[in-house]
Design an enzyme around this catalytic site. Structure first.
Site, PDB file in Angstrom:
ATOM      1  N   LYS A   1       0.815  -1.224   0.000  1.00 26.77           N
ATOM      2  CA  LYS A   1       0.000   0.000   0.000  1.00 26.77           C
ATOM      3  C   LYS A   1       0.847   1.273   0.000  1.00 26.77           C
ATOM      4  O   LYS A   1       0.340   2.346  -0.298  1.00 26.77           O
ATOM      5  CB  LYS A   1      -0.970  -0.005   1.184  1.00 26.77           C
TER       6      LYS A   1
HETATM    7  C1  PLP Z   1      -4.502  -4.504   1.649  1.00 25.99           C
HETATM    8  C2  PLP Z   1      -3.738  -5.774   1.649  1.00 25.99           C
HETATM    9  C3  PLP Z   1      -4.104  -6.871   0.818  1.00 25.99           C
HETATM   10  C4  PLP Z   1      -5.339  -6.851  -0.047  1.00 25.99           C
HETATM   11  O1  PLP Z   1      -5.204  -5.983  -1.156  1.00 25.99           O
HETATM   12  P1  PLP Z   1      -6.499  -5.546  -1.975  1.00 25.99           P
HETATM   13  O2  PLP Z   1      -6.026  -4.548  -2.948  1.00 25.99           O
HETATM   14  O3  PLP Z   1      -7.446  -4.949  -0.959  1.00 25.99           O
HETATM   15  O4  PLP Z   1      -7.070  -6.759  -2.608  1.00 25.99           O
HETATM   16  C5  PLP Z   1      -3.301  -8.001   0.824  1.00 25.99           C
HETATM   17  N1  PLP Z   1      -2.221  -8.090   1.612  1.00 25.99           N
HETATM   18  C6  PLP Z   1      -1.839  -7.075   2.431  1.00 25.99           C
HETATM   19  C7  PLP Z   1      -0.645  -7.255   3.292  1.00 25.99           C
HETATM   20  C8  PLP Z   1      -2.577  -5.882   2.474  1.00 25.99           C
HETATM   21  O5  PLP Z   1      -2.194  -4.891   3.299  1.00 25.99           O
END
Ligand code: PLP
Length: 433
Positions: free
Chosen positions: A107
């Protein structure tokens, strides 16, 4: 470029409007009006380009009409101040490590890009300060706070539920200072979310200060996630392994995999996609029987994927005009229980000496189960295993090393404002800012 809403009941928006609003007025998700195919020459030469050069080409296709080239380049290069290496875990299975950013999760890419793009728009308008409100149950708060850290003209308020966030997570947004204020709410995550929603709807407050959100559905967080899929392809091509590339994404809200599908629409040669789920398997079910049946989320050890009503599925659905045949031939889904995830972490560690986090474990196992002869699999390792240290240590019967940048957060001094879950108190606090 204009952006339309997946609900088709809101006027077209400019990039600037789409970024500031997050969600369209009809509560749909914004979609770019067109997805440009990149020229063949780009793909022929991609293995000779740097990550930043590749990302800039992709960013230009989406944002080039709305952001000056030199500025866009600066935004992309600043965002990608860290690498996303492709690491071979075992023959034919590669981990795309997306955890080398400041908060050790993928993210970071979207959050850093959004912060810089928002700053560009604020400067262009000569606007006063903009305030970002974000409610978090853990991971979003750290990515957003660190993405916006030190970005002039923007102040971030992170609301989190007292005692409901792990120490590691809490340290990543309460120790920063500068333009980041952590607000510790005496309540649960839903109370934090309600306070944020009430603030956006309060006229007096909105006249007092300019408020915006930094939701993961925001186009400025969502689209940049396509960058690293192109880079993964470039790295495979360098190894001579890029034919029949299968991309597997551990998915919760489905933003990350949707960005990868956008990449394929731009001509990126991905053969097919696999969505790896934990017990929250709403999309798996859709892929199996064509019925989309959202329901309350179930708590698991891969908790960033505990989503019962994945928002970004609306983008996939819209992209393919709701055509089930097209969607289900492009992607398949598979889901894993907590005990399967633990088992995978242990087996992969003992067989390959590679430590997976609980989310990446779903991705790795999905490739083990579903990859066909002649295919090369790439799964996203979406977080560093140290972020989930106690779960991972127990599963592998080992001791995950904590990277220095995570240890540094944990040594920091916690600074937070205590807040009741009552809106009047939160409003008075913001009115005095
Ligand atoms: C947010 C997140 C996900 C999921 O990603 P999406 O885009 O919501 O499908 C998977 N793994 C981690 C570690 C995350 O922080």
């Amino acid at each position: 470029m204009k952006y339309y809403s997946t609900n088709h009941k809101a006027p077209l928006a400019s990039l600037h409007e789409a970024v500031v609003r997050g969600l369209a007025p009809d509560r749909g998700l914004y979609m770019p009006e067109k997805i440009k195919r990149l020229p063949q020459s780009f793909y022929e030469n991609i293995q000779n380009l740097s990550f930043q050069e590749i990302a800039y080409t992709v960013a230009d296709a989406f944002f080039g009409e709305d952001v000056e080239p030199a500025e866009l380049k600066r935004i992309v290069y600043d965002t990608l101040a860290f690498d996303c290496p492709l690491v071979e875990v075992e023959p034919g299975i590669y981990s795309l490590e997306l955890f080398h950013g400041p908060t050790l999760a993928f993210k970071d890419v979207g959050a850093r890009f959004m912060a810089r793009l928002l700053q560009y728009f604020i400067r262009q308008e000569g606007k006063e300060q903009v305030n970002v409100l974000v409610a978090t149950s853990g991971d979003t708060g750290s990515a957003v706070a660190n993405g916006f850290l030190g970005v002039e003209g923007i102040h971030v308020y992170v609301l989190y539920p007292k005692g409901k966030v792990s120490k590691i997570q809490e340290s990543q947004f309460t120790t920063l200072g500068q333009n980041i204020t952590a607000i510790e709410v005496d309540g649960v995550f839903d109370d934090c979310q309600r306070l944020v929603k009430s603030a956006f709807m309060d006229e007096e407050l909105c006249n007092h200060m300019k408020l915006t959100s930094a939701n993961s559905i925001n186009v400025a967080r969502f689209l940049p996630q396509a960058f690293y899929y192109f880079y993964a392809y470039a790295q495979l091509k360098k190894l001579g392994k890029s034919d029949n590339m299968v991309v597997c994404v551990p998915s919760g809200n489905f933003g990350n995999i949707t960005a990868a599908i956008f990449g394929r629409e731009m001509g990126l040669p991905v053969k097919r996609f696999i969505a790896a789920n934990n017990a929250n398997d709403v999309v798996c079910e859709y892929l199996a029987n064509g019925k989309f049946n959202p329901r309350p989320s179930i708590q698991t050890i891969a908790n960033a994927m505990d989503v019962g009503d994945p928002s970004n599925f609306a983008r996939i659905y819209d992209l393919f005009g709701g055509n089930y045949q097209k969607i289900s031939s492009l992607m398949s889904g598979v889901s894993y229980s907590d005990s399967q995830i633990r088992d995978t972490m242990a087996k992969c560690y003992h067989a390959n000496d590679y430590i997976l986090d609980p989310h990446g474990a779903c991705g790795y196992q999905a490739l083990k189960d579903m990859l066909l002869d002649g295919e090369t699999g790439v799964f996203c390792e979406t977080a560093h295993p140290a972020k989930f240290k106690s779960t991972v240590d127990a599963a592998i019967d080992g001791d995950v090393k904590i990277p220095e940048r995570l240890a540094a957060f944990m040594r920091g001094t916690k600074q937070s404002v205590s807040m009741s879950k009552d809106f009047d108190a939160f409003k008075s606090f913001l009115m005095a800012e």
